[in-house]
Design an enzyme around this catalytic site. Structure first.
Site, PDB file in Angstrom:
ATOM      1  N   ASP A 174      -7.511  -6.326   6.261  1.00 31.54           N
ATOM      2  CA  ASP A 174      -7.073  -6.027   4.893  1.00 31.54           C
ATOM      3  C   ASP A 174      -6.080  -4.870   4.855  1.00 31.54           C
ATOM      4  OD1 ASP A 174      -8.023  -7.705   2.932  1.00 31.54           O
ATOM      5  OD2 ASP A 174      -9.892  -6.598   2.627  1.00 31.54           O
ATOM      6  N   GLU A 205      -4.036  -8.090  -1.814  1.00 25.99           N
ATOM      7  CA  GLU A 205      -4.528  -8.600  -3.095  1.00 25.99           C
ATOM      8  C   GLU A 205      -3.410  -8.740  -4.115  1.00 25.99           C
ATOM      9  OE1 GLU A 205      -7.865  -6.356  -4.594  1.00 25.99           O
ATOM     10  OE2 GLU A 205      -8.949  -6.505  -2.688  1.00 25.99           O
ATOM     11  N   ASP A 226     -11.453  -4.493   3.357  1.00 25.73           N
ATOM     12  CA  ASP A 226     -11.484  -3.104   2.887  1.00 25.73           C
ATOM     13  C   ASP A 226     -12.826  -2.789   2.234  1.00 25.73           C
ATOM     14  OD1 ASP A 226     -11.070  -4.590   0.617  1.00 25.73           O
ATOM     15  OD2 ASP A 226      -9.383  -3.403  -0.130  1.00 25.73           O
ATOM     16  N   SER A 227     -13.696  -3.808   2.120  1.00 28.15           N
ATOM     17  CA  SER A 227     -15.087  -3.575   1.720  1.00 28.15           C
ATOM     18  C   SER A 227     -15.764  -2.610   2.688  1.00 28.15           C
ATOM     19  CB  SER A 227     -15.857  -4.896   1.658  1.00 28.15           C
ATOM     20  OG  SER A 227     -15.657  -5.653   2.830  1.00 28.15           O
ATOM     21  N   GLU A 267     -11.502 -15.093  -5.236  1.00 32.63           N
ATOM     22  CA  GLU A 267     -12.743 -14.334  -5.461  1.00 32.63           C
ATOM     23  C   GLU A 267     -13.126 -14.342  -6.943  1.00 32.63           C
ATOM     24  OE1 GLU A 267     -12.924 -10.435  -3.682  1.00 32.63           O
ATOM     25  OE2 GLU A 267     -14.847  -9.976  -4.653  1.00 32.63           O
TER      26      GLU A 267
END
Ligand code: KIV
Length: 277
Positions: A90, A122, A51-52, A189
Site C-alpha cells: 500500500d 486509494e 496500510d492497515s 471495499e
C-alpha cells in the site's frame, strides 16, 4: 550462509492475476511480518502489505498513521517471508495524492526498496492521473475504490458506499477511471452488494472484495481479523477462521502461573553440568 527463507519455482505475477478475471477466485490476505508471510505464502495468490499495519501492529486509530518508512520496512519483511504469492504494498496517505510526480517517486521507492510486485493506492477519478503515471513508469498498480479508509477524517467516519443513485454513479465512474488508467486489479471495499457485483461484471480487470460481494473476482481480509487476533470491534464483513485472541491470552496466563510457581524453567530448559544433573 545457509538460509531457511522459502524458495518457490516462481512468483505469481500481476499479469497472471489479471488473466484470472472471471475464473477461480483470487485469494488475498494481508501480511506485515516475515513469519506470517511464510505461513500464508503456500495458501494465497496475493499478499497485501496493507496500510492497515498502522492500526493492526502499531496501534494507530486509523490508517493515516502509516508512513513510507513503515510500508517499506513491512514490505521488505513480507518479501523475505514469501516466495510464491504476488506481493502488493500500500501507498500510505500523503505519499501520492498531491502531485503525479510525488506519486511516481513514492511508488518507485516502495517498488525499489521492497522488491514488491505492485503498489496499491486509494481513490478513483481523483487519482487516475497518478495511477496512469505509475503504470507508465513500469510499476503495476492495484486500485482501491468504495469505502476508502484513508478518507476517514474527511468523511467523518467509515461510510458504506453505493446507497444512493448519485453515489452509485460516482462509484461506477471511479471503477472505470481506475481500469482506464491501467490498474491490473481493484479492491472494492465497504460497498452495497449489488453495486460491487455490477462493477465486477462491468470491468475487464479483477475486483477483489472486502465487505463487497461474493461475485467479486477475489476476496481479501486483514490477517489479524481472519485469525481472530483483533482485540477491538470485529467488523461485520469479517469471518474469523480461528480464535488466536483466546489462545494467546491462555498461553500468557499459563506462562505467568509457571513463572510465579517456579515451574518454568524446568530442568530440560536449562544448561546443567552433567555432574550436577
Ligand atoms: O490496508 C489494508 O489492509 C487494505 C485492505 C483492507 C484492502 O487496504
Amino acid at each position: 550462509m545457509a538460509s531457511d527463507a522459502p524458495v518457490a519455482a516462481r512468483r505469481i505475477t500481476p499479469a497472471e492475476l489479471l488473466a484470472r478475471k472471471g475464473g477461480v477466485p483470487i485469494v488475498c490476505l494481508t501480511a506485515y511480518t516475515y513469519p506470517i508471510a511464510r505461513l500464508l505464502d503456500p495458501h494465497v495468490d496475493l499478499i497485501l502489505v496493507g496500510d492497515s499495519v498502522a492500526m493492526v501492529l502499531h496501534g494507530h486509530a486509523n490508517t493515516l498513521g502509516a508512513t513510507m518508512d513503515m510500508m517499506v520496512a513491512h514490505g521488505q519483511a513480507v518479501m523475505r517471508g514469501s516466495a510464491r504469492a504476488c506481493v502488493v504494498v500500500d501507498m500510505p496517505a500523503g505519499s501520492y495524492e498531491d502531485t503525479v510526480a510525488n506519486a511516481v517517486a513514492s511508488a518507485q521507492r516502495i517498488f525499489d526498496e521492497t522488491g514488491c510486485h505492485a503498489v496499491k493506492l486509494e481513490g478513483g477519478t481523483a487519482v487516475a492521473a497518478q495511477i496512469a503515471a505509475i503504470v507508465a513508469a513500469g510499476i503495476p498498480v492495484m486500485g482501491h475504490i468504495g469505502l476508502l479508509p484513508q478518507w476517514v477524517e474527511k468523511e467523518g467516519g467509515y461510510k458504506i458506499k453505493g446507497r444512493s443513485d448519485e453515489n452509485i454513479a460516482a462509484l461506477l465512474a471511479d471503477a472505470r477511471a481506475v481500469e482506464a488508467a491501467g490498474a491490473f486489479s481493484v479492491v472494492i471495499e465497504g460497498t452495497m452488494e449489488p453495486v460491487a457485483a455490477e462493477i465486477s461484471r462491468m470491468l475487464a480487470i479483477p475486483t477483489i472484495g472486502i465487505g463487497a460481494s461474493s461475485r467479486c473476482d477475489g476476496q481479501v481480509l486483514v490477517i489479524d481479523d481472519a485469525v481472530g487476533l483483533t482485540v477491538d470491534r470485529v467488523p461485520k464483513f469479517v469471518k474469523e477462521y480461528a480464535h488466536l485472541r483466546d489462545i494467546v491470552a491462555e498461553a500468557a496466563a499459563a506462562y505467568a502461573a509457571d513463572v510465579r510457581n517456579r515451574a518454568f524453567p524446568a530442568p530440560e530448559h536449562l544448561f546443567i553440568p552433567k555432574d550436577k544433573a
